[in-house]
Design an enzyme around this catalytic site. Structure first.
Site, mmCIF file in Angstrom:
data_model
loop_
_atom_site.group_PDB
_atom_site.id
_atom_site.type_symbol
_atom_site.label_atom_id
_atom_site.label_comp_id
_atom_site.label_asym_id
_atom_site.label_seq_id
_atom_site.Cartn_x
_atom_site.Cartn_y
_atom_site.Cartn_z
ATOM 1 N N LYS A 86 0.840 -1.203 0.000
ATOM 2 C CA LYS A 86 0.000 0.000 0.000
ATOM 3 C C LYS A 86 0.874 1.252 0.000
ATOM 4 O O LYS A 86 0.591 2.225 -0.699
ATOM 5 C CB LYS A 86 -0.940 -0.019 1.213
ATOM 6 C CG LYS A 86 -2.059 -1.042 1.064
ATOM 7 C CD LYS A 86 -2.802 -1.307 2.362
ATOM 8 C CE LYS A 86 -3.802 -2.454 2.173
ATOM 9 N NZ LYS A 86 -4.417 -2.902 3.433
ATOM 10 N N GLN B 136 -4.375 -1.919 9.839
ATOM 11 C CA GLN B 136 -4.229 -3.207 9.145
ATOM 12 C C GLN B 136 -4.800 -4.325 10.025
ATOM 13 O O GLN B 136 -4.385 -4.505 11.168
ATOM 14 C CB GLN B 136 -2.751 -3.465 8.823
ATOM 15 C CG GLN B 136 -2.508 -4.693 7.964
ATOM 16 C CD GLN B 136 -3.167 -4.599 6.580
ATOM 17 O OE1 GLN B 136 -3.046 -3.602 5.889
ATOM 18 N NE2 GLN B 136 -3.867 -5.643 6.180
ATOM 19 N N ASP C 254 -10.897 3.237 4.987
ATOM 20 C CA ASP C 254 -11.277 1.840 4.764
ATOM 21 C C ASP C 254 -12.795 1.658 4.856
ATOM 22 O O ASP C 254 -13.304 0.567 4.594
ATOM 23 C CB ASP C 254 -10.591 0.930 5.798
ATOM 24 C CG ASP C 254 -9.358 0.247 5.217
ATOM 25 O OD1 ASP C 254 -9.274 0.130 3.973
ATOM 26 O OD2 ASP C 254 -8.487 -0.180 6.000
#
Ligand code: NAP
Length: 285
Positions: free
Chosen positions: A53, A97, A120
Protein backbone atom coordinates in the site's frame (compact mmCIF):
# COMPACT_ATOMS: atom_id res chain seq x y z
CA UNK A 1 -15.79 -20.06 -25.61
CA UNK A 2 -13.49 -19.32 -22.66
CA UNK A 3 -14.46 -16.51 -20.29
CA UNK A 4 -13.21 -13.00 -20.93
CA UNK A 5 -10.67 -11.96 -18.33
CA UNK A 6 -11.45 -8.95 -16.18
CA UNK A 7 -7.98 -7.49 -15.86
CA UNK A 8 -7.80 -5.82 -12.45
CA UNK A 9 -4.15 -4.98 -12.85
CA UNK A 10 -4.78 -3.03 -16.06
CA UNK A 11 -7.79 -1.14 -14.64
CA UNK A 12 -5.80 -0.36 -11.49
CA UNK A 13 -2.93 1.07 -13.59
CA UNK A 14 -5.34 3.32 -15.45
CA UNK A 15 -6.98 4.53 -12.22
CA UNK A 16 -3.57 5.15 -10.64
CA UNK A 17 -2.73 7.55 -13.46
CA UNK A 18 -5.98 9.47 -12.92
CA UNK A 19 -5.40 9.62 -9.17
CA UNK A 20 -1.82 10.77 -9.69
CA UNK A 21 -3.02 13.66 -11.87
CA UNK A 22 -5.54 14.75 -9.24
CA UNK A 23 -2.91 14.51 -6.51
CA UNK A 24 -0.65 16.76 -8.61
CA UNK A 25 -3.45 19.31 -8.92
CA UNK A 26 -3.99 19.29 -5.17
CA UNK A 27 -0.27 19.59 -4.53
CA UNK A 28 -0.20 22.66 -6.76
CA UNK A 29 -2.65 24.18 -4.28
CA UNK A 30 -0.33 23.30 -1.40
CA UNK A 31 -2.15 20.16 -0.25
CA UNK A 32 -0.59 16.71 -0.30
CA UNK A 33 -2.90 13.83 0.67
CA UNK A 34 -1.45 11.68 3.47
CA UNK A 35 -2.11 8.13 4.62
CA UNK A 36 -1.05 6.62 7.95
CA UNK A 37 -0.84 2.83 8.10
CA UNK A 38 -0.99 1.26 11.56
CA UNK A 39 0.33 -2.26 11.92
CA UNK A 40 0.27 -4.12 15.24
CA UNK A 41 2.52 -7.18 15.43
CA UNK A 42 4.40 -8.87 12.61
CA UNK A 43 1.86 -11.00 10.74
CA UNK A 44 3.83 -11.69 7.53
CA UNK A 45 0.83 -11.14 5.20
CA UNK A 46 -0.02 -7.85 6.94
CA UNK A 47 3.58 -6.67 6.64
CA UNK A 48 3.45 -7.33 2.87
CA UNK A 49 0.04 -5.64 2.48
CA UNK A 50 1.21 -2.49 4.27
CA UNK A 51 4.45 -2.38 2.26
CA UNK A 52 2.48 -2.73 -0.95
CA UNK A 53 0.00 0.00 0.00
CA UNK A 54 2.86 2.39 0.81
CA UNK A 55 4.52 1.56 -2.51
CA UNK A 56 1.34 2.55 -4.37
CA UNK A 57 1.15 5.75 -2.27
CA UNK A 58 4.60 6.62 -3.63
CA UNK A 59 3.47 5.85 -7.19
CA UNK A 60 0.50 8.23 -7.02
CA UNK A 61 2.23 10.94 -4.96
CA UNK A 62 0.40 10.38 -1.66
CA UNK A 63 2.48 10.95 1.47
CA UNK A 64 2.52 7.84 3.68
CA UNK A 65 3.80 6.91 7.09
CA UNK A 66 3.86 3.59 8.90
CA UNK A 67 3.27 3.09 12.62
CA UNK A 68 4.43 -0.35 13.60
CA UNK A 69 3.60 -1.40 17.14
CA UNK A 70 4.65 -4.56 18.99
CA UNK A 71 2.23 -7.51 19.03
CA UNK A 72 1.60 -7.10 22.79
CA UNK A 73 0.51 -3.45 22.45
CA UNK A 74 -2.35 -2.50 24.79
CA UNK A 75 -5.64 -1.35 23.29
CA UNK A 76 -5.48 2.03 25.06
CA UNK A 77 -2.03 2.72 23.60
CA UNK A 78 -3.28 1.92 20.10
CA UNK A 79 -6.31 4.18 20.58
CA UNK A 80 -4.03 6.92 21.88
CA UNK A 81 -2.01 6.69 18.64
CA UNK A 82 -5.19 6.81 16.55
CA UNK A 83 -6.35 9.93 18.40
CA UNK A 84 -3.08 11.65 17.64
CA UNK A 85 -3.43 10.72 13.94
CA UNK A 86 -7.04 11.97 13.99
CA UNK A 87 -5.76 15.44 14.85
CA UNK A 88 -2.70 15.36 12.60
CA UNK A 89 -3.37 17.69 9.65
CA UNK A 90 -0.80 15.89 7.43
CA UNK A 91 -2.92 12.75 7.57
CA UNK A 92 -6.16 12.39 5.58
CA UNK A 93 -6.55 8.64 5.85
CA UNK A 94 -5.91 6.15 8.66
CA UNK A 95 -5.56 2.51 7.79
CA UNK A 96 -5.66 -0.02 10.62
CA UNK A 97 -4.23 -3.21 9.15
CA UNK A 98 -6.37 -6.16 10.19
CA UNK A 99 -6.33 -8.64 11.85
CA UNK A 100 -5.40 -7.14 15.22
CA UNK A 101 -3.95 -9.25 18.05
CA UNK A 102 -6.42 -11.02 20.35
CA UNK A 103 -6.06 -8.65 23.33
CA UNK A 104 -7.40 -5.80 21.19
CA UNK A 105 -11.09 -5.26 20.45
CA UNK A 106 -11.08 -4.44 16.72
CA UNK A 107 -14.53 -2.78 16.84
CA UNK A 108 -13.41 -0.34 19.55
CA UNK A 109 -10.28 0.49 17.58
CA UNK A 110 -12.11 1.04 14.29
CA UNK A 111 -14.63 3.24 16.12
CA UNK A 112 -11.76 5.40 17.36
CA UNK A 113 -10.75 6.38 13.82
CA UNK A 114 -12.20 9.75 12.84
CA UNK A 115 -15.07 9.12 10.42
CA UNK A 116 -13.54 11.82 8.20
CA UNK A 117 -10.28 9.82 7.91
CA UNK A 118 -11.85 6.35 7.78
CA UNK A 119 -10.60 5.56 4.27
CA UNK A 120 -11.28 1.84 4.76
CA UNK A 121 -14.96 2.66 5.32
CA UNK A 122 -15.22 0.47 8.42
CA UNK A 123 -16.41 3.03 10.99
CA UNK A 124 -20.08 2.46 12.01
CA UNK A 125 -20.93 5.95 10.73
CA UNK A 126 -19.61 5.10 7.27
CA UNK A 127 -21.26 1.68 7.31
CA UNK A 128 -24.52 3.43 8.21
CA UNK A 129 -24.13 5.91 5.38
CA UNK A 130 -23.40 3.06 2.97
CA UNK A 131 -26.48 1.19 4.21
CA UNK A 132 -28.63 4.25 3.52
CA UNK A 133 -27.21 4.52 0.00
CA UNK A 134 -25.32 7.78 0.65
CA UNK A 135 -21.78 6.53 1.29
CA UNK A 136 -18.91 8.80 2.29
CA UNK A 137 -16.14 6.17 2.12
CA UNK A 138 -16.89 2.78 0.59
CA UNK A 139 -14.80 -0.18 1.83
CA UNK A 140 -11.99 -0.64 -0.69
CA UNK A 141 -12.47 -4.22 -1.89
CA UNK A 142 -16.22 -3.92 -2.62
CA UNK A 143 -15.60 -0.53 -4.25
CA UNK A 144 -12.95 -2.19 -6.41
CA UNK A 145 -15.36 -4.93 -7.50
CA UNK A 146 -17.95 -2.38 -8.63
CA UNK A 147 -15.28 -0.36 -10.47
CA UNK A 148 -14.21 -3.50 -12.35
CA UNK A 149 -17.76 -4.29 -13.44
CA UNK A 150 -18.26 -0.69 -14.54
CA UNK A 151 -14.99 -0.58 -16.47
CA UNK A 152 -16.13 -3.52 -18.62
CA UNK A 153 -19.70 -2.13 -18.77
CA UNK A 154 -21.04 -5.33 -17.25
CA UNK A 155 -24.73 -4.92 -16.43
CA UNK A 156 -25.62 -4.92 -12.74
CA UNK A 157 -29.19 -3.62 -12.79
CA UNK A 158 -31.77 -6.39 -12.80
CA UNK A 159 -29.14 -9.11 -12.52
CA UNK A 160 -29.22 -11.82 -9.88
CA UNK A 161 -26.03 -11.48 -7.79
CA UNK A 162 -24.90 -14.23 -5.45
CA UNK A 163 -22.15 -13.39 -2.94
CA UNK A 164 -20.43 -16.14 -0.97
CA UNK A 165 -19.19 -14.58 2.29
CA UNK A 166 -20.80 -12.04 4.63
CA UNK A 167 -17.83 -10.33 6.29
CA UNK A 168 -17.93 -6.64 7.25
CA UNK A 169 -14.90 -6.14 5.03
CA UNK A 170 -16.18 -7.67 1.79
CA UNK A 171 -19.43 -9.65 1.45
CA UNK A 172 -21.78 -7.45 3.49
CA UNK A 173 -20.82 -4.04 2.02
CA UNK A 174 -20.66 -5.51 -1.48
CA UNK A 175 -24.20 -6.82 -1.10
CA UNK A 176 -25.33 -3.25 -0.28
CA UNK A 177 -23.47 -1.72 -3.23
CA UNK A 178 -24.93 -4.24 -5.66
CA UNK A 179 -28.40 -3.72 -4.18
CA UNK A 180 -28.06 0.06 -4.57
CA UNK A 181 -27.23 -0.63 -8.21
CA UNK A 182 -30.50 -2.58 -8.53
CA UNK A 183 -29.22 -6.15 -8.59
CA UNK A 184 -31.19 -8.81 -6.74
CA UNK A 185 -28.95 -10.15 -3.99
CA UNK A 186 -28.39 -13.47 -2.28
CA UNK A 187 -25.66 -13.69 0.37
CA UNK A 188 -24.33 -17.15 1.23
CA UNK A 189 -22.29 -18.11 4.31
CA UNK A 190 -21.07 -21.16 6.15
CA UNK A 191 -24.60 -22.27 7.07
CA UNK A 192 -26.17 -21.89 3.63
CA UNK A 193 -27.83 -25.11 2.47
CA UNK A 194 -27.49 -26.36 -1.10
CA UNK A 195 -24.85 -23.72 -1.76
CA UNK A 196 -24.03 -25.09 -5.22
CA UNK A 197 -27.64 -24.66 -6.37
CA UNK A 198 -27.77 -21.14 -4.91
CA UNK A 199 -24.51 -20.14 -6.64
CA UNK A 200 -25.80 -21.48 -9.96
CA UNK A 201 -28.59 -18.88 -9.84
CA UNK A 202 -26.08 -16.04 -10.00
CA UNK A 203 -25.72 -13.98 -13.17
CA UNK A 204 -22.96 -12.40 -11.09
CA UNK A 205 -21.20 -14.71 -8.64
CA UNK A 206 -18.75 -13.27 -6.11
CA UNK A 207 -16.56 -15.60 -4.05
CA UNK A 208 -15.29 -13.95 -0.84
CA UNK A 209 -14.81 -16.71 1.66
CA UNK A 210 -11.11 -17.58 1.90
CA UNK A 211 -11.41 -21.24 0.82
CA UNK A 212 -9.05 -22.19 -2.02
CA UNK A 213 -10.78 -23.27 -5.23
CA UNK A 214 -14.09 -23.80 -3.42
CA UNK A 215 -16.21 -22.60 -6.36
CA UNK A 216 -16.19 -25.36 -8.97
CA UNK A 217 -17.57 -25.29 -12.51
CA UNK A 218 -20.70 -27.18 -11.37
CA UNK A 219 -21.54 -24.25 -9.07
CA UNK A 220 -21.44 -21.67 -11.86
CA UNK A 221 -24.20 -20.66 -14.27
CA UNK A 222 -23.23 -20.82 -17.96
CA UNK A 223 -21.99 -17.36 -19.00
CA UNK A 224 -21.96 -15.91 -15.47
CA UNK A 225 -19.70 -13.08 -14.34
CA UNK A 226 -17.39 -14.62 -11.73
CA UNK A 227 -15.54 -12.31 -9.36
CA UNK A 228 -12.92 -14.00 -7.19
CA UNK A 229 -12.05 -11.97 -4.10
CA UNK A 230 -10.26 -14.81 -2.29
CA UNK A 231 -6.52 -14.79 -1.71
CA UNK A 232 -5.17 -18.10 -0.45
CA UNK A 233 -1.59 -19.30 -0.29
CA UNK A 234 -1.25 -23.06 -0.87
CA UNK A 235 1.45 -25.13 0.83
CA UNK A 236 3.31 -25.09 -2.48
CA UNK A 237 3.52 -21.30 -2.15
CA UNK A 238 1.10 -20.76 -5.05
CA UNK A 239 -1.44 -17.96 -4.67
CA UNK A 240 -4.99 -19.03 -5.60
CA UNK A 241 -8.47 -17.59 -5.25
CA UNK A 242 -11.70 -19.11 -3.97
CA UNK A 243 -12.60 -20.11 -7.54
CA UNK A 244 -11.24 -23.15 -9.35
CA UNK A 245 -10.04 -20.94 -12.20
CA UNK A 246 -9.31 -23.33 -15.10
CA UNK A 247 -12.60 -25.28 -15.23
CA UNK A 248 -14.72 -22.28 -14.19
CA UNK A 249 -13.20 -20.08 -16.90
CA UNK A 250 -14.47 -22.56 -19.51
CA UNK A 251 -18.05 -22.04 -18.32
CA UNK A 252 -18.19 -18.40 -17.14
CA UNK A 253 -18.68 -15.41 -19.44
CA UNK A 254 -16.31 -13.19 -17.47
CA UNK A 255 -13.81 -14.00 -14.74
CA UNK A 256 -11.21 -12.26 -12.56
CA UNK A 257 -7.83 -13.94 -12.14
CA UNK A 258 -5.89 -14.36 -8.88
CA UNK A 259 -3.44 -12.70 -8.69
CA UNK A 260 -4.12 -9.68 -10.92
CA UNK A 261 -7.85 -9.35 -10.30
CA UNK A 262 -9.51 -7.80 -7.28
CA UNK A 263 -6.28 -7.40 -5.27
CA UNK A 264 -4.77 -4.46 -7.24
CA UNK A 265 -8.19 -2.76 -7.30
CA UNK A 266 -8.42 -2.81 -3.49
CA UNK A 267 -5.18 -0.86 -3.11
CA UNK A 268 -6.19 1.68 -5.75
CA UNK A 269 -9.53 2.28 -4.02
CA UNK A 270 -7.63 3.04 -0.82
CA UNK A 271 -5.71 5.71 -2.77
CA UNK A 272 -8.98 7.00 -4.21
CA UNK A 273 -10.56 7.28 -0.75
CA UNK A 274 -7.48 9.04 0.66
CA UNK A 275 -7.58 11.52 -2.21
CA UNK A 276 -11.31 12.11 -1.63
CA UNK A 277 -10.64 12.69 2.06
CA UNK A 278 -7.93 15.25 1.26
CA UNK A 279 -10.26 16.99 -1.19
CA UNK A 280 -13.04 17.10 1.41
CA UNK A 281 -10.64 18.53 4.00
CA UNK A 282 -9.95 21.53 1.75
CA UNK A 283 -13.52 21.57 0.39
CA UNK A 284 -12.51 20.84 -3.22
CA UNK A 285 -15.49 18.46 -3.61
P1 NAP B 1 -13.80 -13.71 6.57
O1 NAP B 1 -14.00 -12.53 7.44
O2 NAP B 1 -13.11 -14.91 7.11
O3 NAP B 1 -15.25 -14.15 6.06
C1 NAP B 1 -15.40 -15.32 5.30
C2 NAP B 1 -16.87 -15.49 4.95
O4 NAP B 1 -16.97 -16.68 4.16
C3 NAP B 1 -17.78 -15.67 6.16
O5 NAP B 1 -18.98 -14.95 5.98
C4 NAP B 1 -18.03 -17.17 6.18
O6 NAP B 1 -19.30 -17.54 6.68
C5 NAP B 1 -17.96 -17.52 4.72
N1 NAP B 1 -17.57 -18.91 4.54
C6 NAP B 1 -16.47 -19.53 5.04
N2 NAP B 1 -16.48 -20.84 4.70
C7 NAP B 1 -17.60 -21.03 3.96
C8 NAP B 1 -18.17 -22.17 3.33
N3 NAP B 1 -17.58 -23.35 3.36
N4 NAP B 1 -19.33 -22.01 2.66
C9 NAP B 1 -19.93 -20.79 2.61
N5 NAP B 1 -19.44 -19.68 3.19
C10 NAP B 1 -18.29 -19.81 3.86
O7 NAP B 1 -13.03 -13.33 5.25
P2 NAP B 1 -12.92 -11.93 4.44
O8 NAP B 1 -12.12 -10.97 5.20
O9 NAP B 1 -14.24 -11.52 3.93
O10 NAP B 1 -12.03 -12.43 3.21
C11 NAP B 1 -12.49 -13.44 2.33
C12 NAP B 1 -11.38 -13.78 1.35
O11 NAP B 1 -11.11 -12.61 0.59
C13 NAP B 1 -10.04 -14.17 1.97
O12 NAP B 1 -9.40 -15.10 1.12
C14 NAP B 1 -9.27 -12.88 2.00
O13 NAP B 1 -7.86 -13.10 1.98
C15 NAP B 1 -9.71 -12.28 0.70
N6 NAP B 1 -9.63 -10.82 0.64
C16 NAP B 1 -9.11 -10.32 -0.50
C17 NAP B 1 -9.03 -8.98 -0.67
C18 NAP B 1 -8.50 -8.46 -1.96
O14 NAP B 1 -8.09 -7.32 -2.03
N7 NAP B 1 -8.53 -9.27 -3.03
C19 NAP B 1 -9.45 -8.10 0.33
C20 NAP B 1 -10.01 -8.64 1.50
C21 NAP B 1 -10.11 -10.01 1.62
P3 NAP B 1 -19.76 -17.28 8.21
O15 NAP B 1 -20.09 -15.82 8.27
O16 NAP B 1 -20.95 -18.15 8.37
O17 NAP B 1 -18.61 -17.66 9.07
Amino acid sequence: MPAQIIDGKAIASKLKLQIRQEVEQLKARGVQPGLAAVLVGDNPASVIYVRNKRKVCDEVGIYSEEHRLPGQTKQEDLIHLIESLNSNSKINGILIQLPLPKQINADRVLNAVSQAKDVDGLHPYNIGMLTMGTPQFVPCTPAGVIAMLDEYKIQIEGQRAVIVGRSNLVGRPLSLLLMHRHATITVCHSRTKEIGAVCREGDILVAAMGKPKFITAEMVKEGAVVIDVGINRLETGQLVGDVDFEPVSKKAGWITPVPGGVGPMTVVMLMYNTLQSAKLSVKVV
